[in-house]
Scaffold this motif. Sequence first.
Motif, PDB file in Angstrom:
ATOM      1  N   ASN A 181      -2.235 -11.439   6.280  1.00  0.00           N
ATOM      2  CA  ASN A 181      -3.653 -11.520   6.623  1.00  0.00           C
ATOM      3  C   ASN A 181      -4.405 -12.329   5.574  1.00  0.00           C
ATOM      4  N   ARG A 182      -4.300 -11.896   4.321  1.00  0.00           N
ATOM      5  CA  ARG A 182      -4.988 -12.574   3.219  1.00  0.00           C
ATOM      6  C   ARG A 182      -4.079 -13.663   2.675  1.00  0.00           C
ATOM      7  N   GLY A 183      -4.588 -14.861   2.598  1.00  0.00           N
ATOM      8  CA  GLY A 183      -3.760 -15.974   2.145  1.00  0.00           C
ATOM      9  C   GLY A 183      -3.876 -16.209   0.653  1.00  0.00           C
ATOM     10  N   LEU A 216      -4.838   2.153  10.680  1.00  0.00           N
ATOM     11  CA  LEU A 216      -3.458   2.147  10.161  1.00  0.00           C
ATOM     12  C   LEU A 216      -3.412   2.471   8.667  1.00  0.00           C
ATOM     13  N   TRP A 217      -4.341   1.880   7.908  1.00  0.00           N
ATOM     14  CA  TRP A 217      -4.379   2.162   6.466  1.00  0.00           C
ATOM     15  C   TRP A 217      -4.567   3.656   6.211  1.00  0.00           C
ATOM     16  N   PHE A 218      -5.479   4.273   6.956  1.00  0.00           N
ATOM     17  CA  PHE A 218      -5.761   5.702   6.768  1.00  0.00           C
ATOM     18  C   PHE A 218      -4.531   6.546   7.097  1.00  0.00           C
ATOM     19  N   GLN A 270       4.130  -9.966   6.528  1.00  0.00           N
ATOM     20  CA  GLN A 270       3.672  -8.967   5.570  1.00  0.00           C
ATOM     21  C   GLN A 270       2.715  -7.931   6.166  1.00  0.00           C
ATOM     22  N   ASP A 271       3.052  -6.690   5.961  1.00  0.00           N
ATOM     23  CA  ASP A 271       2.097  -5.591   6.000  1.00  0.00           C
ATOM     24  C   ASP A 271       1.580  -5.135   7.363  1.00  0.00           C
ATOM     25  N   TYR A 272       0.742  -4.094   7.278  1.00  0.00           N
ATOM     26  CA  TYR A 272       0.290  -3.349   8.464  1.00  0.00           C
ATOM     27  C   TYR A 272      -0.664  -4.137   9.351  1.00  0.00           C
ATOM     28  N   HIS A 273      -1.236  -5.211   8.819  1.00  0.00           N
ATOM     29  CA  HIS A 273      -2.096  -6.036   9.685  1.00  0.00           C
ATOM     30  C   HIS A 273      -1.260  -6.692  10.777  1.00  0.00           C
ATOM     31  N   LEU A 274      -0.010  -6.980  10.448  1.00  0.00           N
ATOM     32  CA  LEU A 274       0.824  -7.826  11.310  1.00  0.00           C
ATOM     33  C   LEU A 274       2.037  -7.072  11.855  1.00  0.00           C
ATOM     34  N   SER A 278       6.491  -3.938   4.343  1.00  0.00           N
ATOM     35  CA  SER A 278       5.327  -3.035   4.273  1.00  0.00           C
ATOM     36  C   SER A 278       4.952  -2.816   2.818  1.00  0.00           C
ATOM     37  N   HIS A 279       3.723  -3.165   2.468  1.00  0.00           N
ATOM     38  CA  HIS A 279       3.255  -2.961   1.092  1.00  0.00           C
ATOM     39  C   HIS A 279       2.600  -1.599   0.930  1.00  0.00           C
ATOM     40  N   THR A 280       2.492  -0.865   2.006  1.00  0.00           N
ATOM     41  CA  THR A 280       1.865   0.464   1.982  1.00  0.00           C
ATOM     42  C   THR A 280       2.951   1.533   1.995  1.00  0.00           C
ATOM     43  N   PRO A 281       2.530   2.781   1.811  1.00  0.00           N
ATOM     44  CA  PRO A 281       3.477   3.862   2.119  1.00  0.00           C
ATOM     45  C   PRO A 281       3.710   3.875   3.640  1.00  0.00           C
ATOM     46  N   ALA A 327      -9.741  -6.370  14.623  1.00  0.00           N
ATOM     47  CA  ALA A 327      -8.341  -6.183  14.207  1.00  0.00           C
ATOM     48  C   ALA A 327      -8.255  -5.756  12.744  1.00  0.00           C
ATOM     49  N   TYR A 328      -8.980  -6.462  11.883  1.00  0.00           N
ATOM     50  CA  TYR A 328      -8.859  -6.221  10.427  1.00  0.00           C
ATOM     51  C   TYR A 328      -9.632  -4.972   9.994  1.00  0.00           C
ATOM     52  N   ASN A 329     -10.948  -4.987  10.277  1.00  0.00           N
ATOM     53  CA  ASN A 329     -11.737  -3.819   9.873  1.00  0.00           C
ATOM     54  C   ASN A 329     -11.493  -2.630  10.804  1.00  0.00           C
ATOM     55  N   ALA A 349      -6.675  -2.317  11.448  1.00  0.00           N
ATOM     56  CA  ALA A 349      -5.811  -2.309  10.256  1.00  0.00           C
ATOM     57  C   ALA A 349      -6.408  -1.401   9.172  1.00  0.00           C
ATOM     58  N   ASN A 350      -7.683  -1.628   8.829  1.00  0.00           N
ATOM     59  CA  ASN A 350      -8.245  -0.897   7.692  1.00  0.00           C
ATOM     60  C   ASN A 350      -8.889   0.444   8.056  1.00  0.00           C
ATOM     61  N   SER A 351      -9.303   0.618   9.308  1.00  0.00           N
ATOM     62  CA  SER A 351      -9.943   1.895   9.668  1.00  0.00           C
ATOM     63  C   SER A 351      -8.999   2.866  10.355  1.00  0.00           C
ATOM     64  N   ASP A 405      -8.856  -0.463 -10.690  1.00  0.00           N
ATOM     65  CA  ASP A 405      -8.520  -0.333  -9.271  1.00  0.00           C
ATOM     66  C   ASP A 405      -9.470  -1.145  -8.420  1.00  0.00           C
ATOM     67  N   ARG A 406      -9.042  -1.462  -7.208  1.00  0.00           N
ATOM     68  CA  ARG A 406     -10.027  -1.763  -6.180  1.00  0.00           C
ATOM     69  C   ARG A 406     -10.738  -0.443  -5.901  1.00  0.00           C
ATOM     70  N   THR A 407     -12.006  -0.483  -5.497  1.00  0.00           N
ATOM     71  CA  THR A 407     -12.680   0.778  -5.163  1.00  0.00           C
ATOM     72  C   THR A 407     -12.198   1.182  -3.777  1.00  0.00           C
ATOM     73  N   SER A 416     -14.220  -3.544  -2.772  1.00  0.00           N
ATOM     74  CA  SER A 416     -13.169  -3.778  -1.787  1.00  0.00           C
ATOM     75  C   SER A 416     -13.678  -3.372  -0.412  1.00  0.00           C
ATOM     76  N   ARG A 417     -13.321  -4.128   0.609  1.00  0.00           N
ATOM     77  CA  ARG A 417     -13.570  -3.771   2.017  1.00  0.00           C
ATOM     78  C   ARG A 417     -14.996  -3.278   2.257  1.00  0.00           C
ATOM     79  N   GLN A 418     -15.947  -4.009   1.706  1.00  0.00           N
ATOM     80  CA  GLN A 418     -17.338  -3.563   1.756  1.00  0.00           C
ATOM     81  C   GLN A 418     -17.965  -3.685   3.148  1.00  0.00           C
TER      82      GLN A 418
HETATM   83  C1  G6P Z   1      -3.263  -3.684  -0.179  1.00  0.00           C
HETATM   84  C2  G6P Z   1      -2.565  -4.268   1.035  1.00  0.00           C
HETATM   85  C3  G6P Z   1      -2.686  -5.781   1.042  1.00  0.00           C
HETATM   86  C4  G6P Z   1      -4.134  -6.177   0.898  1.00  0.00           C
HETATM   87  C5  G6P Z   1      -4.732  -5.567  -0.363  1.00  0.00           C
HETATM   88  C6  G6P Z   1      -6.228  -5.894  -0.541  1.00  0.00           C
HETATM   89  O1  G6P Z   1      -2.557  -3.974  -1.321  1.00  0.00           O
HETATM   90  O2  G6P Z   1      -1.221  -3.849   1.082  1.00  0.00           O
HETATM   91  O3  G6P Z   1      -2.154  -6.301   2.239  1.00  0.00           O
HETATM   92  O4  G6P Z   1      -4.284  -7.576   0.877  1.00  0.00           O
HETATM   93  O5  G6P Z   1      -4.588  -4.165  -0.280  1.00  0.00           O
HETATM   94  O6  G6P Z   1      -6.943  -5.493   0.576  1.00  0.00           O
HETATM   95  P1  G6P Z   1      -7.812  -6.521   1.418  1.00  0.00           P
HETATM   96  O7  G6P Z   1      -8.274  -5.750   2.617  1.00  0.00           O
HETATM   97  O8  G6P Z   1      -8.929  -6.907   0.503  1.00  0.00           O
HETATM   98  O9  G6P Z   1      -6.932  -7.693   1.759  1.00  0.00           O
END
Ligand code: G6P
Length: 473
Positions: free
Chosen positions: A10-12, A99-101, A150-154, A174-177, A90-92, A95-97, A284-286, A322-324
């Motif tokens: 997702n993030r390049g 799958l991440w949770f 890479q990761d849960y976005h994809l 997967s970079h997450t648990p 898809a992202y907010n 993926a972030n609201s 940390d990221r917040t 992060s993710r504001q």
């Molecule tokens: C975690 C995820 C990465 C993500 C990073 C930052 O490490 O595994 O895929 O890029 O957080 O999060 P963000 O939403 O800012 O890309």
Amino acid sequence: MTGQVLVASNRGPVSYTLGDDGSLTAKRGGGGLVSGLSALGPGAGTWVCAALGDGDREAARRAGPRLDLADTGGQAVRMLDIPPLTFDAAYNGIANSVLWFVHHLLYQTPFEPVFDADFEARWADYRAYNAAFAEALADEAAPGAAVLVQDYHLSLVPWLLRERRPDVRVGHFSHTPWAPPELFRVLPDVVACEVLLGILGADRAAFLTRRWADAFAACCADLLGAEVTDEGVTFEGRTTRLGVHGLGADGDFLRERAFRPDVDERLAALREQVGDRRTIVRVDRTELSKNIVRGLLAYRRLLTDRPWWRGRVTHVAFAYPSRQDLAVYRDYTAEVSRVADEINAAFGAEGWTPVVLHVKDDFARSLAAYRMADVALVNPIRDGMNLVAKEVPVVSERGCALVLSREAGAAAELGDDALMVNPYDIAGTAEALHMALSLSDQEREERGKRLAAAATALPPRAWFLDQLEALRA
Ligand code: G6P
């Protein structure tokens, strides 16, 4: 060679800001993947990523399919201009609201997966966003190319890509648990199965620790009835191999970067604030899963229960935005500042600020804090790996003690020399901070050395090459 190895995330590796005058400024990112891919040599590989904001979108539009190599440092990058509403959903929205949770076991109000009336529409957008990646990868890949997704976005990309290009080798990392089955089932059945089938479209699915790989396999067995063997996961006659690659810190890079003049300058400024007191550092990221508030409460408990430390220790806490776009992250960011202010109001004294909190991202200042750390506090509720836990011991000047959550992936590698904590246990974390601060210099230095050695066992380039080799095997 370019078409032979592709990375999709997702993030390049580069992002753009758009100036009022229409100018674009490129900023290159760092991290494990960037240095991992560099192992292939200059200019090798192609990176497919999403345009994340207005600057990126404009750059993607102006550049056509590939970004300007001058911006990317020679790396071929295709940045996808996905329609903003689709991307946002898809992202907010997923993926972030959601799958991440789920993977970080954030299930309690207000940190919980969002299932509302829009869920199905958001899921359709997540599919479309994954399909856009699969299309671009199918278009970029040379015959027989290796594609590292890479990761849960994809998570749907491996399957979607295989449908389009059965000739390519696909890996998913997967970079997450990964959530255990009974908690993964929080997802609607169709979605849970689609995520698993999406990843099973890969030839190889890899994780940061054995624990997350086992959880993924257990979900496949439980929800799909797939067969799990030493070989991997077999479903409907196809086997996806499983792998574990514990990304380590980039020791060579950190040791060089952390002693440049810009870091020296910031170190001097921090020293001015902290004096010669003991220092507990966190960076940390917040991020909700990082458990920053409980970390602060543990520090408050330390000052309350063990008044001897008052005036003798400072907590240097960096919590970067992060993710504001998500309200729950904005609220959490405010909560972190509020609790830090409370501690300073309750305990601060002439010449001593108990918590030095910085919220503006500054890599050089993070490295300066690493250098001065006596203790690193890393207490996530759950974390795929946590690289800060690995980086601080490498850079700290006097050897640092590590207070580490047993729920961080890094615990599997650093557990012997860290002081392990239950992330929910504030009193226990306070006690571990006390023990860490009380180690003799010799004990701290010895532990620090062993931590640094374990932390650099698999640096990013080796981590990346190992995956590639295993995928091609
Ligand atoms: C975690 C995820 C990465 C993500 C990073 C930052 O490490 O595994 O895929 O890029 O957080 O999060 P963000 O939403 O800012 O890309």
